[in-house]
Write an enzyme that holds these catalytic residues in place. Structure first.
Site, PDB file in Angstrom:
ATOM      1  N   CYS A  29       0.841  -1.186   0.000  1.00  0.00           N
ATOM      2  CA  CYS A  29       0.000   0.000   0.000  1.00  0.00           C
ATOM      3  C   CYS A  29       0.879   1.239   0.000  1.00  0.00           C
ATOM      4  O   CYS A  29       2.052   1.185   0.383  1.00  0.00           O
ATOM      5  CB  CYS A  29      -0.875   0.009   1.241  1.00  0.00           C
ATOM      6  N   TYR A 170      -5.605 -13.136  -4.295  1.00  0.00           N
ATOM      7  CA  TYR A 170      -5.156 -12.714  -2.965  1.00  0.00           C
ATOM      8  C   TYR A 170      -5.859 -13.536  -1.888  1.00  0.00           C
ATOM      9  O   TYR A 170      -7.091 -13.559  -1.831  1.00  0.00           O
ATOM     10  CB  TYR A 170      -5.492 -11.233  -2.827  1.00  0.00           C
ATOM     11  N   HIS A 173      -3.404 -12.076   4.787  1.00  0.00           N
ATOM     12  CA  HIS A 173      -3.578 -10.977   5.750  1.00  0.00           C
ATOM     13  C   HIS A 173      -4.969 -10.914   6.375  1.00  0.00           C
ATOM     14  O   HIS A 173      -5.299  -9.924   7.028  1.00  0.00           O
ATOM     15  CB  HIS A 173      -3.282  -9.615   5.078  1.00  0.00           C
ATOM     16  N   ASP A 266       2.902  -9.576   9.368  1.00  0.00           N
ATOM     17  CA  ASP A 266       3.662  -9.583   8.116  1.00  0.00           C
ATOM     18  C   ASP A 266       4.642  -8.409   8.108  1.00  0.00           C
ATOM     19  O   ASP A 266       5.828  -8.579   7.840  1.00  0.00           O
ATOM     20  CB  ASP A 266       2.684  -9.484   6.939  1.00  0.00           C
TER      21      ASP A 266
END
Ligand code: ADP
Ligand code: SF4
Length: 683
Positions: A29, A170, A173, A266
């Site tokens: 991000c 994806y 997370h 992470d």
């Protein structure tokens, strides 16, 4: 000539495409996303130019039912979103790198606050996330699942049209619907998408197959998967279902991109994890698949990277933060300039920018996020435009960066530092538990400065205005830092605290100067970032009985943005530190302090032997103020105050201030906004 790092520059095939080397910028991000496509494209381009063989987007929403407003990520809701992402692929391709697209449907992580669509999930459930949004997701029926597959397929096709080489499914997370279906706590379904792991992995399998079917002729299909949630039996574990998912789907994607979940695990900070911390969770995967594997772990050491490849742990060196701190990391390894790598310090200010919904920034790399709007490059800077000689006073982060960048421009620079040691407050604070890597901020700059013969460094050289005028410096940049207030004035109190002059009242400057309290110590954290918690931890480890008092509802409140708050609180509680939230210190007496519960407005006495005050800081701007008349009388030609000496702030801002001053030296003053802005075009 061969080098021990040659293995890192081997091309690697990923399905139908080939990466030029093993440096892989994994999705991250950045606060640009769909809102600032030019800034986004330029930032990614510089990574490709710096040698990253694969450069990916951040998570990119595939549909308006996956709207994670207010956060700004990528978007491919419809065809109108293609041109913005095509800018990025063109920019990345100009430098021979592959462009990767992380498609995401955020499922129960998307509250859909902007689109007002009904959130979707495997079961009826409150939307996830720390915002505690009063919104529930609806359990998807079979038609919803068919729709989702269709949206994902359509987004993959748009990604292909935008020019991407790698398209992701994806499942990491805890932020993606494919992972929500995998997670037992989110999936209570009795149909073929629930129950056994094979059933819970069905959606992930279908999305991978659909993507391959749609774009697999020319694009590689990658899967980003979280091997472990670090929740033990309550979550996915690398020994349990993490392992079993890989076993089930081993050969299905063209590449496995492995992570931990949640994002805070992470992107763990240096305070909690060292380089390579994810290896134990993913080291076995390569034995289970013939497909290339990428992993992360804040890798900045080329020797570690070579070892990871040689030991067969991974095929690609994945990096988000190391590529932010040094977009030219691969090029520097290639050129044998390992000592020039600007190593990430693991502070997560980059992450905080995304959480604050502002353009990305980085403590180590002041050009990060400024590539397009200010046309800044991490390696290049405009050469000098005069033969001016510049005195920089203060060798903290701001002064070091300013001197370094001025030296890079070719100016002759004198850097004077009062202490024997350079580095200012970051050098001192790096002695606190977990903050050792923060030293890299001064170490990297000192290494660069050593190699520039036009910079002269004078430690143990406190400067005053008379010295400066007598020596005859014409251009002065003041970077003299700040001092913690001793009187307790800050957010909580506008007036000095009664009792603040007592000998048992300390500031962080005292502690850093080895004047250390003992016994029962109150740490009043009116600062709310890392330092209050770090000092409390340090004092507790030295045997003090610590009470941390904060007006905020959480200890180290601002560290929520750096993903550290829970970890910090856990550590403080493990050390038996007494935490008093929603309290302020309002008076200090000889054997106690009076504290006030700010909501109930109720006071009580807290026995103590010492109080440490982290309230406001005052800029050390006396030198600047003393030189101002000399400027007015033309005794000096230019004068500027930067960093904490101008207004105390975070380390990233001090580095930025030093860099900005160096870039702006000799430049004509501007009265307009000093950077470009991406504005919506009105058509
Ligand atoms: P910043 O974050 O803005 O760089 P720091 O407090 O880390 O601020 O660093 C400021 C540095 O300036 C410190 O190392 C301090 O010793 C030094 N300094 C302060 N006053 C003077 C002075 N008059 N002459 C030389 N150095 C100074
Ligand atoms: Fe690393 Fe901090 Fe820069 Fe992020 S902001 S890349 S954690 S140095």
């Amino acid at each position: 000539m061969s080098s021990p790092y040659d293995i890192l520059f081997e091309p690697v095939r990923i399905g139908p495409v080939t990466a030029p080397n093993r440096f892989y910028q994994v999705p991250h991000c950045n606060g640009f996303g769909y809102r600032s496509p030019r800034s986004h494209a330029r930032m990614r381009e510089i990574k490709a130019q710096g040698g990253w063989g694969v450069v990916c987007t951040e998570e990119t929403e595939i549909h308006h039912t996956s709207d994670i407003a207010p956060f700004i990520e990528g978007r491919l809701w419809d065809d109108a979103d293609i041109p913005a992402l095509a800018r990025m692929t063109e920019a990345v391709h100009r430098h021979g790198a592959l462009a990767g697209l992380e498609l995401a449907h955020n499922g129960i992580g998307a509250a859909n606050l902007y689109s007002r669509a009904t959130p979707l999930g495997p079961r009826h459930a409150s939307v996830a996330g720390s915002g505690y949004e009063p919104v529930q997701a609806r359990r998807m029926d079979k038609q919803d699942i068919r729709n989702l597959r269709q949206w994902h397929r359509a987004a993959a096709l748009r990604g292909k049209r935008a020019g991407f080489d790698i398209i992701y499914v994806y499942a990491a997370h805890g932020l993606s619907i494919a992972m929500h279906f995998l997670m037992r706590r989110y999936n209570d379904r009795a149909d073929e998408y629930g129950g056994s792991l094979e059933n819970r992995a069905r959606l992930l399998r279908e999305l991978i197959a659909d993507t391959r079917d749609a774009v697999g002729d020319t694009c590689a299909v990658a899967t980003r998967f979280s091997m472990d949630e670090l929740l033990g039996a309550d979550g996915i574990t690398a020994q349990g279902e993490g392992h079993d998912v890989i076993a089930l789907l081993a050969e299905l994607p063209d590449l496995w991109d492995l992570t931990l979940s949640a994002w805070s695990n992470d992107s763990a900070t240096a305070r909690f994890e060292r380089e390579g911390y994810q290896e134990p969770y993913m080291a076995f995967v390569k034995k289970m698949t013939t497909k290339p594997v990428v992993g992360v772990g804040r890798f900045t050491s080329p020797d570690t990277m070579v070892s990871l490849i040689q030991r067969g742990v991974m095929d690609f060196i994945g990096a988000a933060r190391p590529s932010i701190a040094d977009p030219f990391l691969p090029q520097k390894i290639r050129a044998g300039r390992v000592q020039d790598i600007r190593e990430c310090i693991g502070c997560n200010i980059c992450v905080a920018a995304d959480n604050k919904i502002i353009p990305i920034r980085c403590t180590q790399n002041p050009t990060m996020g400024e590539e397009w709007r200010r046309d800044w490059h991490p390696e290049h800077i405009a050469p000098k435009t005069s033969d001016a000689e510049i005195l920089v006073v203060g060798g903290g982060a701001a002064g070091l960066e300013c001197a370094r960048a001025l030296g890079q421009r070719g100016y002759r620079v004198t850097l004077a530092e009062a202490r024997n040691e350079l580095g200012g407050r970051v050098a001192r604070e790096a002695r606190l538990p977990g903050l050792q890597e923060w030293r890299r901020v001064c170490d990297w700059r000192m290494t660069q400065i050593k190699n520039l013969s036009n910079i002269a460094v004078y430690p143990a050289s406190a400067m005053n205005a008379d010295d400066i005028l007598e020596i005859g410096y014409q251009h002065v940049i003041v970077a003299t830092g700040s001092t913690w207030r001793r009187d307790g004035v800050g957010r909580a109190s506008w007036t000095p605290l009664t009792g603040h002059t007592a000998a048992h009242v300390f500031t962080p400057d005292d502690l850093m100067a080895d004047k250390i309290p003992s016994g029962r110590v109150i740490v009043f954290d009116d600062d709310h970032y890392y330092l209050g918690g770090a000092l409390a931890e340090w004092l507790a480890r030295r045997g003090c009985a610590v009470t941390l008092v904060t007006a905020a509802p959480l200890v180290s409140y601002w560290t929520q943005h750096t993903l550290e708050q829970e970890k910090i609180e856990r550590r403080l509680r493990q050390l038996d530190i007494n935490i008093l939230t929603r309290h302020v210190v309002c008076e200090i007496a000889s054997d106690h302090a009076r504290v006030r519960q700010i909501i109930a407005d109720r006071e009580s006495a807290l026995e103590c032997d010492a109080v440490v005050l982290l309230t406001d800081r005052l800029p050390n701007d006396a030198l600047y103020l003393a030189l101002e008349p000399a400027l007015a009388e033309n005794k000096i030609k230019s004068l500027r105050v930067i960093g904490d000496a101008q207004a105390p702030g975070i380390l990233a801002q001090a580095v930025f201030a030093g860099h900005l001053a160096a870039r702006e030296f000799d430049a004509a003053p501007v009265t307009e906004t000093p950077f470009q802005i991406e504005r919506a075009a009105l058509i």
